[in-house]
Scaffold this motif. Structure first.
Motif, PDB file in Angstrom:
ATOM      1  N   ILE A 199      34.602  78.653  23.581  1.00  0.00           N
ATOM      2  CA  ILE A 199      34.330  77.404  22.866  1.00  0.00           C
ATOM      3  C   ILE A 199      35.549  76.493  22.907  1.00  0.00           C
ATOM      4  CG2 ILE A 199      33.831  76.423  20.586  1.00  0.00           C
ATOM      5  CD1 ILE A 199      31.428  77.703  22.130  1.00  0.00           C
ATOM      6  N   ASP A 200      36.745  77.056  22.777  1.00  0.00           N
ATOM      7  CA  ASP A 200      37.962  76.239  22.876  1.00  0.00           C
ATOM      8  C   ASP A 200      38.061  75.594  24.256  1.00  0.00           C
ATOM      9  OD1 ASP A 200      38.611  76.896  20.276  1.00  0.00           O
ATOM     10  OD2 ASP A 200      40.114  78.405  20.831  1.00  0.00           O
ATOM     11  N   THR A 201      37.707  76.348  25.298  1.00  0.00           N
ATOM     12  CA  THR A 201      37.713  75.809  26.661  1.00  0.00           C
ATOM     13  C   THR A 201      36.651  74.719  26.797  1.00  0.00           C
ATOM     14  OG1 THR A 201      38.478  77.927  27.536  1.00  0.00           O
ATOM     15  CG2 THR A 201      37.490  76.408  29.113  1.00  0.00           C
ATOM     16  N   ALA A 202      35.478  74.954  26.226  1.00  0.00           N
ATOM     17  CA  ALA A 202      34.402  73.960  26.282  1.00  0.00           C
ATOM     18  C   ALA A 202      34.810  72.681  25.557  1.00  0.00           C
ATOM     19  CB  ALA A 202      33.127  74.535  25.665  1.00  0.00           C
ATOM     20  N   ALA A 203      35.474  72.819  24.417  1.00  0.00           N
ATOM     21  CA  ALA A 203      35.921  71.641  23.664  1.00  0.00           C
ATOM     22  C   ALA A 203      36.922  70.835  24.484  1.00  0.00           C
ATOM     23  CB  ALA A 203      36.527  72.063  22.328  1.00  0.00           C
ATOM     24  N   LYS A 204      37.818  71.508  25.188  1.00  0.00           N
ATOM     25  CA  LYS A 204      38.774  70.802  26.059  1.00  0.00           C
ATOM     26  C   LYS A 204      38.041  70.052  27.161  1.00  0.00           C
ATOM     27  CE  LYS A 204      42.584  74.027  25.414  1.00  0.00           C
ATOM     28  NZ  LYS A 204      43.335  75.133  26.014  1.00  0.00           N
ATOM     29  N   MET A 205      37.028  70.708  27.747  1.00  0.00           N
ATOM     30  CA  MET A 205      36.260  70.064  28.815  1.00  0.00           C
ATOM     31  C   MET A 205      35.475  68.872  28.279  1.00  0.00           C
ATOM     32  SD  MET A 205      34.902  73.271  31.113  1.00  0.00           S
ATOM     33  CE  MET A 205      34.262  72.228  32.429  1.00  0.00           C
ATOM     34  N   LEU A 206      34.937  69.005  27.080  1.00  0.00           N
ATOM     35  CA  LEU A 206      34.190  67.887  26.489  1.00  0.00           C
ATOM     36  C   LEU A 206      35.093  66.694  26.218  1.00  0.00           C
ATOM     37  CD1 LEU A 206      31.868  69.829  24.032  1.00  0.00           C
ATOM     38  CD2 LEU A 206      31.132  68.436  25.975  1.00  0.00           C
ATOM     39  N   ARG A 207      36.343  66.970  25.853  1.00  0.00           N
ATOM     40  CA  ARG A 207      37.299  65.883  25.591  1.00  0.00           C
ATOM     41  C   ARG A 207      37.712  65.169  26.872  1.00  0.00           C
ATOM     42  NH1 ARG A 207      39.604  69.887  22.117  1.00  0.00           N
ATOM     43  NH2 ARG A 207      39.239  69.362  19.953  1.00  0.00           N
ATOM     44  N   SER A 208      37.799  65.916  27.967  1.00  0.00           N
ATOM     45  CA  SER A 208      38.402  65.356  29.174  1.00  0.00           C
ATOM     46  C   SER A 208      37.425  65.057  30.301  1.00  0.00           C
ATOM     47  CB  SER A 208      39.475  66.319  29.698  1.00  0.00           C
ATOM     48  OG  SER A 208      38.880  67.531  30.105  1.00  0.00           O
ATOM     49  N   ASN A 209      36.154  65.410  30.162  1.00  0.00           N
ATOM     50  CA  ASN A 209      35.256  65.293  31.299  1.00  0.00           C
ATOM     51  C   ASN A 209      33.921  64.677  30.867  1.00  0.00           C
ATOM     52  OD1 ASN A 209      33.643  65.696  33.561  1.00  0.00           O
ATOM     53  ND2 ASN A 209      34.745  67.553  34.112  1.00  0.00           N
ATOM     54  N   ASP A 210      33.569  63.561  31.465  1.00  0.00           N
ATOM     55  CA  ASP A 210      32.282  62.931  31.194  1.00  0.00           C
ATOM     56  C   ASP A 210      31.270  63.187  32.310  1.00  0.00           C
ATOM     57  OD1 ASP A 210      33.008  61.830  28.763  1.00  0.00           O
ATOM     58  OD2 ASP A 210      33.758  59.976  29.658  1.00  0.00           O
ATOM     59  N   LEU A 211      31.687  63.854  33.364  1.00  0.00           N
ATOM     60  CA  LEU A 211      30.812  64.060  34.506  1.00  0.00           C
ATOM     61  C   LEU A 211      29.867  65.250  34.331  1.00  0.00           C
ATOM     62  CD1 LEU A 211      33.387  63.415  37.372  1.00  0.00           C
ATOM     63  CD2 LEU A 211      31.757  61.813  36.376  1.00  0.00           C
ATOM     64  N   PHE A 212      30.301  66.281  33.653  1.00  0.00           N
ATOM     65  CA  PHE A 212      29.475  67.485  33.482  1.00  0.00           C
ATOM     66  C   PHE A 212      28.509  67.329  32.324  1.00  0.00           C
ATOM     67  CE2 PHE A 212      33.158  69.913  35.427  1.00  0.00           C
ATOM     68  CZ  PHE A 212      32.500  70.211  36.608  1.00  0.00           C
ATOM     69  N   THR A 213      27.336  67.915  32.492  1.00  0.00           N
ATOM     70  CA  THR A 213      26.389  67.971  31.377  1.00  0.00           C
ATOM     71  C   THR A 213      26.847  69.068  30.418  1.00  0.00           C
ATOM     72  OG1 THR A 213      24.993  69.615  32.460  1.00  0.00           O
ATOM     73  CG2 THR A 213      24.467  67.269  32.878  1.00  0.00           C
ATOM     74  N   LEU A 214      26.280  69.067  29.226  1.00  0.00           N
ATOM     75  CA  LEU A 214      26.616  70.103  28.254  1.00  0.00           C
ATOM     76  C   LEU A 214      26.260  71.490  28.789  1.00  0.00           C
ATOM     77  CD1 LEU A 214      25.407  68.407  24.956  1.00  0.00           C
ATOM     78  CD2 LEU A 214      27.745  68.628  25.792  1.00  0.00           C
ATOM     79  N   GLU A 215      25.146  71.584  29.481  1.00  0.00           N
ATOM     80  CA  GLU A 215      24.719  72.864  30.042  1.00  0.00           C
ATOM     81  C   GLU A 215      25.706  73.354  31.103  1.00  0.00           C
ATOM     82  OE1 GLU A 215      22.704  70.172  29.699  1.00  0.00           O
ATOM     83  OE2 GLU A 215      21.484  70.917  28.037  1.00  0.00           O
ATOM     84  N   ALA A 216      26.175  72.440  31.946  1.00  0.00           N
ATOM     85  CA  ALA A 216      27.137  72.799  32.990  1.00  0.00           C
ATOM     86  C   ALA A 216      28.460  73.254  32.372  1.00  0.00           C
ATOM     87  CB  ALA A 216      27.368  71.623  33.936  1.00  0.00           C
ATOM     88  N   ILE A 217      28.873  72.601  31.311  1.00  0.00           N
ATOM     89  CA  ILE A 217      30.112  73.002  30.628  1.00  0.00           C
ATOM     90  C   ILE A 217      29.954  74.393  30.046  1.00  0.00           C
ATOM     91  CG2 ILE A 217      31.575  72.515  28.620  1.00  0.00           C
ATOM     92  CD1 ILE A 217      31.262  69.537  29.303  1.00  0.00           C
ATOM     93  N   GLY A 218      28.812  74.668  29.451  1.00  0.00           N
ATOM     94  CA  GLY A 218      28.550  76.008  28.920  1.00  0.00           C
ATOM     95  C   GLY A 218      28.629  77.063  30.001  1.00  0.00           C
ATOM     96  N   LYS A 219      28.033  76.791  31.147  1.00  0.00           N
ATOM     97  CA  LYS A 219      28.075  77.740  32.274  1.00  0.00           C
ATOM     98  C   LYS A 219      29.500  77.910  32.802  1.00  0.00           C
ATOM     99  CE  LYS A 219      23.521  78.307  33.043  1.00  0.00           C
ATOM    100  NZ  LYS A 219      22.908  79.284  32.205  1.00  0.00           N
ATOM    101  N   GLU A 220      30.237  76.803  32.908  1.00  0.00           N
ATOM    102  CA  GLU A 220      31.619  76.853  33.390  1.00  0.00           C
ATOM    103  C   GLU A 220      32.530  77.660  32.466  1.00  0.00           C
ATOM    104  OE1 GLU A 220      33.439  75.556  36.129  1.00  0.00           O
ATOM    105  OE2 GLU A 220      31.422  75.423  36.971  1.00  0.00           O
ATOM    106  N   CYS A 221      32.194  77.685  31.194  1.00  0.00           N
ATOM    107  CA  CYS A 221      33.024  78.386  30.208  1.00  0.00           C
ATOM    108  C   CYS A 221      32.641  79.852  30.047  1.00  0.00           C
ATOM    109  CB  CYS A 221      32.956  77.671  28.860  1.00  0.00           C
ATOM    110  SG  CYS A 221      33.701  76.041  28.934  1.00  0.00           S
TER     111      CYS A 221
END
Length: 139
Positions: free
Chosen positions: A89-111
Motif C-alpha cells: 500500500i505504501d508503494t501504491a500510494a507513492k505511485m498514485l502521487r507520482s503517476n497519472d498514466l496507470f489505472t488504479l487496477e494497474a497500480i494494484g497489480k504493479e504493487c
C-alpha cells in the motif's frame, strides 16, 4: 499427593501465563532481523512479488519461518500478510502521487496484489480511504 497435585493444576487458571513468554527473540537478533527486513522491503522491494510467502522471506533472511512470524507478531505487531500489505500500500500510494498514466487496477497489480478487491480492501484498511478517494485528494 494426588489431591494436591490435582488442586495445583486446577488453580493454574488463576495465574494467567503469557503464551511464548519464554521464547522471546533476543533484542540483538530482533534488531538484525529488522535491519535485513528493511533492506528486503525497502531497497529490494520483494513485496511486489504477488506470490511472496513467509517461507520465501525467511529463507532470504536465513531464519526459520516461525521465527520470522514471531518477530513480526511480537516486535512489529502485525501478521505477515498485514506486513506485506502495508508495504504494498505504501508503494501504491507513492505511485498514485507520482503517476497519472496507470489505472488504479494497474497500480494494484504493479504493487503485488493479485486481485482488485484485495487491493481495494487492503488500501482502505491501511489508509482509511479507497484508492480513488486517495487519488482524488491529491488534486
Amino acid at each position: 499427593i494426588w489431591f494436591f497435585k490435582r488442586r495445583k493444576n486446577a488453580l493454574s487458571f488463576l495465574s494467567p501465563s503469557v503464551k511464548y513468554a519464554n521464547k522471546k527473540i533476543a533484542i540483538d537478533e530482533a534488531s538484525s532481523i529488522a535491519d535485513r527486513l528493511n533492506i528486503l522491503f525497502g531497497k529490494d522491494q520483494i513485496h511486489i512479488n504477488p506470490h511472496l510467502k513467509l517461507s520465501d522471506v525467511a529463507s532470504q533472511l536465513e531464519i526459520k519461518p516461525h521465527a520470522l512470524s514471531q518477530y513480526l507478531n511480537d516486535n512489529v505487531g502485525m501478521s505477515f500478510s498485514n506486513y506485506i500489505n502495508k508495504h504494498r500500500i505504501d508503494t501504491a500510494a507513492k505511485m498514485l502521487r507520482s503517476n497519472d498514466l496507470f489505472t488504479l487496477e494497474a497500480i494494484g497489480k504493479e504493487c503485488g496484489f493479485m486481485s482488485n478487491s484485495t487491493f481495494y480492501a487492503a488500501f482502505k484498511k491501511n489508509k482509511e480511504v479507497t484508492p480513488a478517494q486517495f487519488k482524488k485528494s491529491l488534486k
